[in-house]
Design an enzyme around this catalytic site. Sequence first.
Site, PDB file in Angstrom:
ATOM      1  CG  ASP A  54      -2.111  -0.879   1.109  1.00  0.00           C
ATOM      2  OD1 ASP A  54      -2.504  -1.175  -0.025  1.00  0.00           O
ATOM      3  OD2 ASP A  54      -2.654  -1.297   2.148  1.00  0.00           O
ATOM      4  CG  MET A  55       1.768   5.534  -2.053  1.00  0.00           C
ATOM      5  SD  MET A  55       3.528   5.124  -1.937  1.00  0.00           S
ATOM      6  CE  MET A  55       3.765   4.198  -3.457  1.00  0.00           C
ATOM      7  NE  ARG A  89      -5.085  -1.895  -4.089  1.00  0.00           N
ATOM      8  CZ  ARG A  89      -4.595  -2.298  -2.917  1.00  0.00           C
ATOM      9  NH1 ARG A  89      -4.127  -1.425  -2.057  1.00  0.00           N
ATOM     10  NH2 ARG A  89      -4.559  -3.580  -2.615  1.00  0.00           N
TER      11      ARG A  89
END
Length: 305
Positions: free
Chosen positions: A132-133, A182
């Site tokens: 995830d960022m 994503r």
Amino acid sequence: MEQAMRNFFLFLSKNKSMTKLAKKYGLRFGAARFVAGSSIVQATAVIRELNKQNLAVTIDYLGEFVDNEEEANAMAKECVDAIRAIGKEHLNSQLSLKMTSMGLDISEEVVMKNMRMILDEATVQNVFVTIDMEDYGRCGQTIDIFKRLKSEYDNIGTVIQAYLYRTEKDIDDLNHYSPNLRLVKGAYKESPEVAFPDKKDVDESFKRIIKTHLLNGNYTAIATHDDAMIEYTKQLVEEYNIPYDQFEFQMLFGIRVERQHELVKEGYKMRVYVPYGTDWYGYFMRRLAERPANVAFVLKGVIKK
């Protein structure tokens, strides 16, 4: 008013005292709508039910403000346990995780050790892992770690945020790795020095990176609840004859559930982001910041109690 409310909840999301209270008192005041319980046992029950509805899943063991190696190692072990649970029960699920929960704010050595342990088990169980960022200050570090791990493992992807000015350059730079990405608009409060302050500019950036990444031939997860972005993606797919197995839509657990089912019926792959764990507070506050309707839902829940 809406922007002020958004800023208020984003401010609360970073409050460490409130995080500790939330851990103590559990999933109350509406959080259970967005979080699939506190344990992997509870989370796998939710995944199983979603899979029955032809929904794919990615699970995330929530954790923020990890500032010691012992806690980072415990987070990594939880991720390994989650991967084993997915493999054991043959669930249609991936794993998502944050670099700060793996020890990013401690040392690179801790992060890489934990990530390799997780990815080794994920390789055995055939589970895909997405990094995830987080906020802008950690964006560069996260992308650098992804590049290093992508040179060692195939089953890893990451997240790119449309609201950052650097995003299009990152998309071009990462194309060398044929990455599974994503794509999101972005959920953190950032300075106008590094991020588009206006929604229309964020939307246009989002469209550009969706198109670029798809036409580069890379697997693309379009993570959005915005119908305009969903329709834009559908039009691109039709116009350029992009195969359905090159992309998927993603939405958050508990949000726009009917729309998720509609996309499945239309023949699209739909993946639900399912968080679980006791450290749910920061995630929950960001969900309230994103959609005023979520706040109304929670207030109704509080009044009923």
